[in-house]
Design a protein around this motif. Structure first.
Motif, PDB file in Angstrom:
ATOM      1  N   ARG A  31       0.845  -1.196   0.000  1.00 53.81           N
ATOM      2  CA  ARG A  31       0.000   0.000   0.000  1.00 53.81           C
ATOM      3  C   ARG A  31       0.882   1.247   0.000  1.00 53.81           C
ATOM      4  O   ARG A  31       2.018   1.221   0.459  1.00 53.81           O
ATOM      5  CB  ARG A  31      -0.901   0.054   1.240  1.00 53.81           C
ATOM      6  CG  ARG A  31      -1.694  -1.193   1.514  1.00 53.81           C
ATOM      7  CD  ARG A  31      -2.662  -0.942   2.648  1.00 53.81           C
ATOM      8  NE  ARG A  31      -3.245  -2.182   3.167  1.00 53.81           N
ATOM      9  CZ  ARG A  31      -4.277  -2.240   3.976  1.00 53.81           C
ATOM     10  NH1 ARG A  31      -4.849  -1.117   4.389  1.00 53.81           N
ATOM     11  NH2 ARG A  31      -4.751  -3.380   4.413  1.00 53.81           N
ATOM     12  N   GLY A  35      -2.722   4.626   2.332  1.00 51.95           N
ATOM     13  CA  GLY A  35      -3.636   3.511   2.084  1.00 51.95           C
ATOM     14  C   GLY A  35      -3.990   2.678   3.303  1.00 51.95           C
ATOM     15  O   GLY A  35      -4.564   1.595   3.180  1.00 51.95           O
ATOM     16  N   ASP A 108      -4.741  -1.827  10.486  1.00 50.84           N
ATOM     17  CA  ASP A 108      -4.037  -2.113   9.237  1.00 50.84           C
ATOM     18  C   ASP A 108      -2.528  -2.075   9.394  1.00 50.84           C
ATOM     19  O   ASP A 108      -1.798  -2.646   8.578  1.00 50.84           O
ATOM     20  CB  ASP A 108      -4.435  -1.091   8.159  1.00 50.84           C
ATOM     21  CG  ASP A 108      -5.901  -1.189   7.782  1.00 50.84           C
ATOM     22  OD1 ASP A 108      -6.440  -2.312   7.805  1.00 50.84           O
ATOM     23  OD2 ASP A 108      -6.508  -0.147   7.482  1.00 50.84           O
TER      24      ASP A 108
END
Length: 231
Positions: A31, A35, A108
């Motif tokens: 990413r 992101g 994440d």
């Protein structure tokens, strides 16, 4: 903490495990820096009670775009593993993983108050923990302890100036000055991310109040608050 699978591990076997994991580190990001929807900071604080040592682990989760806190969890318990330089993960991982289980959603990415790839065996806490968290991780240390006798070059006194830190001719970390006239922090890849993306994320999460990124700053403040309550 009594269920720590590493408290009976010998130093020799601990180092062997770190060496085996080193080949599995992936310094590549899937990413871009913008992101990641949620980002967590992890920190621990310690205290003694009689002859026993205790610790509290706090995880603070932020929304990347707004930089607002979305969740905070903590766990505490008796520490089973003594401090051994280079083997911090065996001491801290049980409490970290216990706290991660309490999160309502998996972040994440994780920031750690400590090193990742900037380690004699390339296996600092941010790197070692990544294999259990299965998420990209970044290490951001406030102080630099020479690795294999290697010092760092002080970056220029400018916001976001940095110098790379090489170990055995390999770039393993970065001394980053997040504000003018402040001491640098030391950024390194944990896993599943590259150093440039990690640096960009650190810069994004720094504000005017602190020279360290918000996820670990807030986790640090929370660990001190919880330690006062618990000790």
């Amino acid at each position: 903490m009594d269920n720590n699978p590493w408290n009976k591990l010998s130093l020799e076997h601990a180092i062997q495990l770190q060496t085996e994991l080193r080949s599995k580190v992936i310094q590549k990001s899937e990413r871009t820096a913008d992101g990641f929807q949620t980002v967590a900071g992890i920190d621990l604080a310690y205290w003694n009670h009689g002859e026993d040592e205790y610790a509290v682990c706090c995880i603070v989760v932020l929304d990347q775009k707004t930089r607002q806190v979305t969740e905070s969890q903590y766990s505490f318990g008796r520490v089973e593993v003594p401090y051994i330089p280079g083997c911090l993960a065996f001491r801290e991982l049980p409490l970290i993983l216990e706290t991660v289980k309490k999160l309502t959603a998996r972040p994440d990415l994780y920031f750690f108050d400590g090193n990742g790839y900037l380690h004699s065996r390339r296996m600092g806490i941010a790197t070692h923990a990544s294999f259990y968290l299965e998420r990209p991780t970044i290490g951001v240390a406030k102080k630099y302890h020479k690795v294999n006798g290697v010092d760092f070059t002080m970056p220029a006194n400018e916001k976001y100036a940095y110098t790379d830190i090489l170990l055995d001719e390999e770039v393993c970390g970065r001394a980053l000055r997040t504000h003018k006239d402040v001491k640098p922090v030391f950024v390194s890849v944990g896993n599943y991310i590259d150093l440039d993306t990690a640096t960009e994320l650190v810069c994004w999460f720094v504000n005017e109040e602190s020279h360290i990124p918000l996820p670990t700053r807030l986790a640090d403040l929370e660990t001190h608050r919880r330690r006062r309550e618990l000790s």
